[in-house]
Design a protein around this motif. Structure first.
Motif, PDB file in Angstrom:
ATOM      1  N   MET A   2       0.814  -1.528  -0.450  1.00  0.00           N
ATOM      2  CA  MET A   2       0.592  -0.170   0.163  1.00  0.00           C
ATOM      3  C   MET A   2       0.867   1.240   0.007  1.00  0.00           C
ATOM      4  O   MET A   2       1.380   1.158   0.323  1.00  0.00           O
ATOM      5  CB  MET A   2      -0.969  -0.124   1.366  1.00  0.00           C
ATOM      6  N   LYS A   3       0.463   2.182  -1.045  1.00  0.00           N
ATOM      7  CA  LYS A   3       1.556   3.154  -1.658  1.00  0.00           C
ATOM      8  C   LYS A   3       1.682   4.731   0.361  1.00  0.00           C
ATOM      9  O   LYS A   3       2.383   5.325   0.707  1.00  0.00           O
ATOM     10  CB  LYS A   3       1.247   3.827  -2.433  1.00  0.00           C
ATOM     11  N   TYR A   4      -0.433   5.248   0.348  1.00  0.00           N
ATOM     12  CA  TYR A   4      -0.376   5.527   0.937  1.00  0.00           C
ATOM     13  C   TYR A   4      -2.090   5.053   1.309  1.00  0.00           C
ATOM     14  O   TYR A   4      -2.518   4.861   0.932  1.00  0.00           O
ATOM     15  CB  TYR A   4      -1.165   7.065   0.333  1.00  0.00           C
ATOM     16  N   ASN A   5      -2.298   4.971   3.005  1.00  0.00           N
ATOM     17  CA  ASN A   5      -3.444   5.192   3.378  1.00  0.00           C
ATOM     18  C   ASN A   5      -3.478   6.569   4.273  1.00  0.00           C
ATOM     19  O   ASN A   5      -2.376   6.270   5.409  1.00  0.00           O
ATOM     20  CB  ASN A   5      -3.151   4.286   4.802  1.00  0.00           C
ATOM     21  N   PHE A   6      -4.664   7.436   4.427  1.00  0.00           N
ATOM     22  CA  PHE A   6      -5.251   8.368   4.615  1.00  0.00           C
ATOM     23  C   PHE A   6      -6.003   7.745   5.706  1.00  0.00           C
ATOM     24  O   PHE A   6      -6.587   9.112   6.922  1.00  0.00           O
ATOM     25  CB  PHE A   6      -5.827   8.672   3.480  1.00  0.00           C
ATOM     26  N   SER A   7      -6.293   6.669   6.163  1.00  0.00           N
ATOM     27  CA  SER A   7      -7.696   6.951   6.986  1.00  0.00           C
ATOM     28  C   SER A   7      -8.004   5.259   7.951  1.00  0.00           C
ATOM     29  O   SER A   7      -6.962   4.246   7.008  1.00  0.00           O
ATOM     30  CB  SER A   7      -8.887   7.241   5.954  1.00  0.00           C
ATOM     31  N   SER A   8      -8.194   5.085   8.640  1.00  0.00           N
ATOM     32  CA  SER A   8      -8.576   3.857  10.094  1.00  0.00           C
ATOM     33  C   SER A   8      -9.919   3.316  10.027  1.00  0.00           C
ATOM     34  O   SER A   8      -9.937   2.315  10.556  1.00  0.00           O
ATOM     35  CB  SER A   8      -7.204   3.789  10.858  1.00  0.00           C
TER      36      SER A   8
ATOM     37  N   CYS B 297     -19.243  -1.054  -0.863  1.00  0.00           N
ATOM     38  CA  CYS B 297     -20.026  -1.001   0.211  1.00  0.00           C
ATOM     39  C   CYS B 297     -20.897   0.190   0.806  1.00  0.00           C
ATOM     40  O   CYS B 297     -19.722   1.538   0.458  1.00  0.00           O
ATOM     41  CB  CYS B 297     -19.686  -1.890   1.491  1.00  0.00           C
ATOM     42  N   LEU B 298     -21.495   0.300   1.381  1.00  0.00           N
ATOM     43  CA  LEU B 298     -21.923   1.462   1.089  1.00  0.00           C
ATOM     44  C   LEU B 298     -21.096   2.134   2.821  1.00  0.00           C
ATOM     45  O   LEU B 298     -21.138   1.655   3.607  1.00  0.00           O
ATOM     46  CB  LEU B 298     -23.666   1.502   2.053  1.00  0.00           C
ATOM     47  N   THR B 299     -21.612   3.180   3.406  1.00  0.00           N
ATOM     48  CA  THR B 299     -20.857   3.731   4.444  1.00  0.00           C
ATOM     49  C   THR B 299     -21.131   5.206   5.115  1.00  0.00           C
ATOM     50  O   THR B 299     -22.303   5.745   4.537  1.00  0.00           O
ATOM     51  CB  THR B 299     -19.140   4.075   4.341  1.00  0.00           C
ATOM     52  N   ASN B 300     -21.600   5.847   6.155  1.00  0.00           N
ATOM     53  CA  ASN B 300     -21.045   6.942   6.584  1.00  0.00           C
ATOM     54  C   ASN B 300     -20.239   8.043   6.605  1.00  0.00           C
ATOM     55  O   ASN B 300     -20.230   9.305   6.756  1.00  0.00           O
ATOM     56  CB  ASN B 300     -22.019   6.787   8.245  1.00  0.00           C
ATOM     57  N   LEU B 301     -19.234   7.176   6.264  1.00  0.00           N
ATOM     58  CA  LEU B 301     -17.820   8.388   5.950  1.00  0.00           C
ATOM     59  C   LEU B 301     -18.897   9.922   4.635  1.00  0.00           C
ATOM     60  O   LEU B 301     -19.506   9.315   3.489  1.00  0.00           O
ATOM     61  CB  LEU B 301     -16.991   7.563   5.502  1.00  0.00           C
ATOM     62  N   GLU B 302     -18.172  10.860   5.176  1.00  0.00           N
ATOM     63  CA  GLU B 302     -17.978  11.838   3.904  1.00  0.00           C
ATOM     64  C   GLU B 302     -17.417  11.719   3.062  1.00  0.00           C
ATOM     65  O   GLU B 302     -16.233  10.470   3.074  1.00  0.00           O
ATOM     66  CB  GLU B 302     -17.849  13.624   4.602  1.00  0.00           C
ATOM     67  N   ASP B 303     -17.296  12.345   2.152  1.00  0.00           N
ATOM     68  CA  ASP B 303     -16.563  12.242   0.654  1.00  0.00           C
ATOM     69  C   ASP B 303     -14.755  11.748   0.998  1.00  0.00           C
ATOM     70  O   ASP B 303     -15.151  13.364   1.272  1.00  0.00           O
ATOM     71  CB  ASP B 303     -16.781  12.878  -0.780  1.00  0.00           C
ATOM     72  N   GLN B 304     -13.925  11.657   0.644  1.00  0.00           N
ATOM     73  CA  GLN B 304     -12.711  11.433   0.674  1.00  0.00           C
ATOM     74  C   GLN B 304     -12.249   9.891   0.356  1.00  0.00           C
ATOM     75  O   GLN B 304     -12.268   8.985   0.001  1.00  0.00           O
ATOM     76  CB  GLN B 304     -12.445  10.721   2.480  1.00  0.00           C
ATOM     77  N   VAL B 305     -11.012  10.264  -0.176  1.00  0.00           N
ATOM     78  CA  VAL B 305      -9.925   9.467  -0.303  1.00  0.00           C
ATOM     79  C   VAL B 305      -8.953   8.875   0.578  1.00  0.00           C
ATOM     80  O   VAL B 305      -8.774   9.447   1.879  1.00  0.00           O
ATOM     81  CB  VAL B 305      -9.142   9.908  -1.436  1.00  0.00           C
ATOM     82  N   LEU B 306      -9.707   7.700   0.824  1.00  0.00           N
ATOM     83  CA  LEU B 306      -8.800   6.200   1.652  1.00  0.00           C
ATOM     84  C   LEU B 306      -7.717   5.773   1.661  1.00  0.00           C
ATOM     85  O   LEU B 306      -6.655   5.576   2.636  1.00  0.00           O
ATOM     86  CB  LEU B 306      -9.937   5.748   1.965  1.00  0.00           C
ATOM     87  N   SER B 307      -7.315   5.472   0.643  1.00  0.00           N
ATOM     88  CA  SER B 307      -6.627   5.099   0.193  1.00  0.00           C
ATOM     89  C   SER B 307      -5.811   4.942  -1.459  1.00  0.00           C
ATOM     90  O   SER B 307      -6.888   5.347  -2.392  1.00  0.00           O
ATOM     91  CB  SER B 307      -5.893   3.158   0.482  1.00  0.00           C
ATOM     92  N   ILE B 308      -4.723   5.600  -1.410  1.00  0.00           N
ATOM     93  CA  ILE B 308      -3.826   5.510  -2.803  1.00  0.00           C
ATOM     94  C   ILE B 308      -3.125   4.493  -2.632  1.00  0.00           C
ATOM     95  O   ILE B 308      -1.856   3.612  -2.454  1.00  0.00           O
ATOM     96  CB  ILE B 308      -2.841   6.806  -3.119  1.00  0.00           C
TER      97      ILE B 308
ATOM     98  N   THR C 271      -4.622   2.659  -8.723  1.00  0.00           N
ATOM     99  CA  THR C 271      -5.644   2.260  -7.810  1.00  0.00           C
ATOM    100  C   THR C 271      -6.076   3.258  -6.688  1.00  0.00           C
ATOM    101  O   THR C 271      -4.990   2.786  -5.726  1.00  0.00           O
ATOM    102  CB  THR C 271      -5.548   0.935  -6.863  1.00  0.00           C
ATOM    103  N   ILE C 272      -6.660   3.644  -7.059  1.00  0.00           N
ATOM    104  CA  ILE C 272      -7.782   4.264  -5.143  1.00  0.00           C
ATOM    105  C   ILE C 272      -9.107   3.876  -4.994  1.00  0.00           C
ATOM    106  O   ILE C 272      -9.768   3.579  -5.306  1.00  0.00           O
ATOM    107  CB  ILE C 272      -7.965   5.970  -5.945  1.00  0.00           C
ATOM    108  N   LEU C 273      -8.920   3.910  -3.494  1.00  0.00           N
ATOM    109  CA  LEU C 273      -9.767   3.648  -3.140  1.00  0.00           C
ATOM    110  C   LEU C 273     -10.371   5.145  -2.266  1.00  0.00           C
ATOM    111  O   LEU C 273      -9.760   5.402  -1.159  1.00  0.00           O
ATOM    112  CB  LEU C 273      -9.290   2.757  -1.307  1.00  0.00           C
ATOM    113  N   TYR C 274     -12.069   5.142  -2.479  1.00  0.00           N
ATOM    114  CA  TYR C 274     -12.500   6.962  -1.899  1.00  0.00           C
ATOM    115  C   TYR C 274     -13.885   6.271  -1.426  1.00  0.00           C
ATOM    116  O   TYR C 274     -14.289   5.233  -2.348  1.00  0.00           O
ATOM    117  CB  TYR C 274     -12.066   7.758  -3.093  1.00  0.00           C
TER     118      TYR C 274
END
Length: 779
Positions: free
Chosen positions: A1-7, A42-53, A58-61
């Protein structure tokens, strides 16, 4: 994983698949990663954001409440941003590679912000040519000029020019309005100032964020007109994840930071009790603040998403008596949260305000109620801050009525019996074993003929070692949960153990009298492993830091100056340390017929609640074990593999690996004796294995994931690791086969690294420990 911005979203990417927890259903899932496309996970209650590069393409957001995996090769931007440009058209903003925000002026690029669309707050600076903005007209006396404002959701970035230092400054902060009176407007004017406006009379107030404090201050030059006097709180916003309040008092409008109970003038005197499968709180529950009466009666578990009821007021319309309230806390709702500790909160239907406390005299860490629910113990208690919390853990024998009665009687008798000698208790993990440092020290002490103290070893009578050790130690071996066990705890002067004192009973103890005794008794911490593996500055280790540790550790055994450095990080000094080496290493050897290859992944505390809930297959811990099993199967080495789960996970792993039970060894001490090769990520047991003559391999395929969740960097790394590092299962099997071909002989350069971590190899560690115990008059 190159960058992970959220746990906030747990996932692993392996071999073209993503394994993740579906936040909307709480289920573990896996999906193929598309080659060039988008996949909604999946669905989430998180607000819009990038989670991981994850990699360059390949981007997870999160977008529109969906968690999306994006592997498309186009560079079309993912998110829209709002831009206010205060300079001129030469200041440009562009989104490249989907998410990289580029800020430039004419031909000069100031910033390329790959983390703008994440939940990270940041400040960046760059020095520019003093003549770059010579054509711009700036206010003559302003040193710092605001050039632009960029907003994405609750994240706002400001770009400034410092004309004195010739610096371009980018500052990104989190600013979110949780509640705002409909007659008001509020906005973040710059990175440090909020502007409040009254829609009625257009009054305006500018407040520097740094002026908000824990002490209430009056909001001057802002008229408290009748239209905004109908509520207690008229504005609640978060800035850099702290709460800020603007609110009414009888004599005007005030503002402060964080201190919610000061805003509402909270007072309570509640009595907890249990009826059937519910906890109840009854008594005085009052908010005395202006317009705060009965306003914050809604009850929440942990956060705003878990509303579980409200305080009911049977005498709502009667003076004085309307302060009385009763609340029901359903135990079943606690277990649904899959949390060990859950805070109890109150608020209104718009927002959560503060933690609930029984009263101002309530003591920290006090237990009020405990109830068995199914196979769990549910505890209502105070946390360190004297706020109510509910804890859910597996039910264990110390909470049985007969054992609680033994403890109460033992406490009374201990006060009545006079003592002439020190009473020292020895024990190991949960008093269930006798195979590490504590039993080695106790055995040598038991053989001494110059003792001036009484010494006892505590062991569960269900242990396979209990009967043979009883023949050796007689009455000096005491059965766990016996009356003598409880009596000796209350009589004890010192604890001497490879664990912290709570392990005389369990890893968590919520019996107040016992816990108080365990915390206050001086303890010699022998350690069960060298503390040079997992990071000591991770959040779960904070409880062992000197300023926070609630146990009375007077000495901690260490094995090297290198290890001492880890204790220094935690606030200890040389007076707290005893460099003797670990007793458990003395004469530690491999069995003559040892030929196993052991894999012991370390404890992942963030997955503990899933383990206790029998959701072991949802954990990365389980998946990592299964991946190693598959790799060994593929290379026809399964018959030599030994899976050694961490003690907190061992029972659950054993019960969920039906097909592979024969290769699971729940006892690390047994595994260490059998292992010619020892594999781990960050378990300190690997140093024990090296001492015995096993070949060590560090398996770091999930290194980034572990570091992210430890929230700290481990001390062992590729430069000082005393063994090869494998970053994939393929590399792991390569090193395994290489070790076999070398007849398990550890290379000299790895051995030199090991001897810096463990300086002792003379089998006299126990003697050095006992010499200290004599010199300190403990024995």
């Amino acid at each position: 994983m190159k960058y992970n911005f959220s746990s906030s979203f747990s996932f692993i990417v392996k071999e073209k698949k993503i394994y993740y927890t579906d936040l909307s259903k709480g289920k573990e899932k896996e999906k193929e990663i598309p080659r060039n496309g988008k996949l909604i996970l999946c669905l989430t209650n998180l607000e819009d954001q990038v989670l991981s590069i994850i990699d360059d393409n390949t981007i997870l957001y999160v977008k529109n409440r969906n968690i999306i995996l994006d592997t498309t090769e186009n560079n079309k931007k993912l998110f829209e941003i709002q831009i206010e440009n205060y300079l001129d058209e030469n200041l440009k903003f562009e989104i490249k590679n989907k998410i990289v925000l580029t800020v430039s002026y004419k031909e000069d690029v100031f910033f390329e912000l790959a983390d703008f669309f994440t939940n990270k707050q940041s400040i960046k600076r760059i020095v520019v040519d003093a003549n770059l903005f010579s054509e711009c007209e700036f206010p003559k006396r302003e040193r710092t000029v605001k050039m632009a404002r960029i907003q994405f959701g609750s994240y706002i970035g400001y770009i400034y020019l410092d004309r004195f230092l010739n610096e371009i400054i980018f500052e990104k902060v989190n600013f979110s309005i949780k509640f705002l009176h409909p007659k008001l407007n509020i906005e973040l004017e710059d990175a440090k100032t909020v502007r409040l406006e009254n829609k009625i009379n257009f009054d305006e107030a500018k407040l520097n964020i740094s002026n908000f404090s824990l002490k209430a201050k009056p909001l001057k030059n802002f008229q408290p007109v009748e239209e905004i006097r109908d509520k207690n709180i008229i504005c609640l916003f978060t800035y850099k994840r702290k709460n800020y309040y603007i609110y009414n008092q009888s004599n005007g409008i005030y503002y402060l930071r964080s201190n919610a109970k000061k805003v509402s003038l909270y007072k309570s005197f509640l009595v907890p009790f249990k009826f059937r499968n519910n906890f109840y709180l009854a008594g005085r529950f009052k908010h005395n603040g202006y317009k705060a009466k009965h306003e914050y009666d809604q009850i929440y578990f942990q956060n705003y998403d878990n509303h579980i009821g409200q305080f009911e007021r049977p005498f709502r319309h009667l003076k004085v008596l309307n302060q009385l309230a009763v609340a029901k806390l359903p135990i079943s709702e606690v277990t649904k949260l899959n949390r060990i500790h859950t805070n109890l909160l109150c608020g209104n239907k718009s927002f959560v305000l503060h933690n609930i406390s029984l009263n101002s005299y309530s003591k920290p860490m006090k237990t009020f109620l405990a109830s068995k629910f199914r196979n769990e113990l549910i505890v209502l208690r105070n946390n360190k801050n004297k706020h109510l919390a509910i804890t859910s853990i597996p039910f264990t024998p110390e909470y049985k009525t007969r054992n609680k009665l033994k403890a109460r009687i033992a406490r009374v008798i201990a006060k009545l019996i006079p003592k002439k000698q020190n009473i020292n208790l020895y024990f190991e993990k949960k008093s269930q074993r006798a195979e590490e440092s504590a039993i080695k020290v106790f055995d040598k002490v038991h053989q001494s003929d110059k003792l001036k103290s009484k010494n006892y070893f505590i062991l569960d009578n269900r242990s396979v070692d209990f009967k043979p050790l009883k023949l050796i130690y007689g009455k000096n071996l005491i059965a766990k949960y016996s009356f003598r066990h409880f009596l000796k705890i209350f009589q004890s002067d010192y604890f001497i153990s490879s664990e912290l004192p709570n392990h005389l009973l369990n890893d968590r103890v919520y019996l107040d009298a016992l816990r108080k005794k365990l915390m206050s008794t001086p303890s010699i911490f022998l350690q069960h492993g060298i503390m040079f593996a997992k990071p000591v500055d991770n959040p779960m280790a904070f409880g062992f830091h000197k300023g926070i540790n609630q146990y009375n550790n007077i000495k901690n055994v260490i094995s090297s100056d290198l290890e001492a450095g880890e204790f220094y990080k935690m606030g200890y000094d040389d007076n707290d340390l005893m460099k003797t080496g670990l007793a458990t290493f003395d004469n530690a050897e491999l069995d003559v017929d040892a030929n196993k290859i052991s894999f012991m992944p370390t404890y992942r505390y963030w997955e503990e609640r899933l383990i206790y809930s029998n959701d072991i297959t949802k954990t990365t811990y389980y998946k990592s074990i299964m991946k190693v099993i598959s790799a060994f199967e593929e290379h026809n080495l399964l018959d030599r593999l030994l899976i050694v789960p961490h003690n907190k996970f061992s029972d659950y792993i054993y019960n969920n690996l039906e097909k592979y039970k024969h290769i699971v060894e729940p006892n690390p001490s047994t595994a260490l004796k059998k292992s010619k090769i020892f594999i781990t990520d960050y378990s300190s047991a690997i140093y024990d294995a090296i001492y015995r003559g096993a070949y060590p391999i560090f398996y770091w395929e999930e290194k980034e994931y572990l570091i992210e969740n430890y929230k700290a960097i481990p001390p062992v790394n590729e430069d000082n690791a005393p063994g090869p590092v494998a970053k994939s299962s393929k590399e792991l099997l390569h090193y395994v086969k290489k070790a076999i071909s070398m007849d398990y002989k550890l290379e000299d350069y790895f051995m030199k690294k090991y001897l810096k971590i463990n300086e002792f190899n003379d089998d006299k560690n126990t003697d050095r420990i006992i010499n200290y115990l004599y010199s300190s008059k403990i024995l």
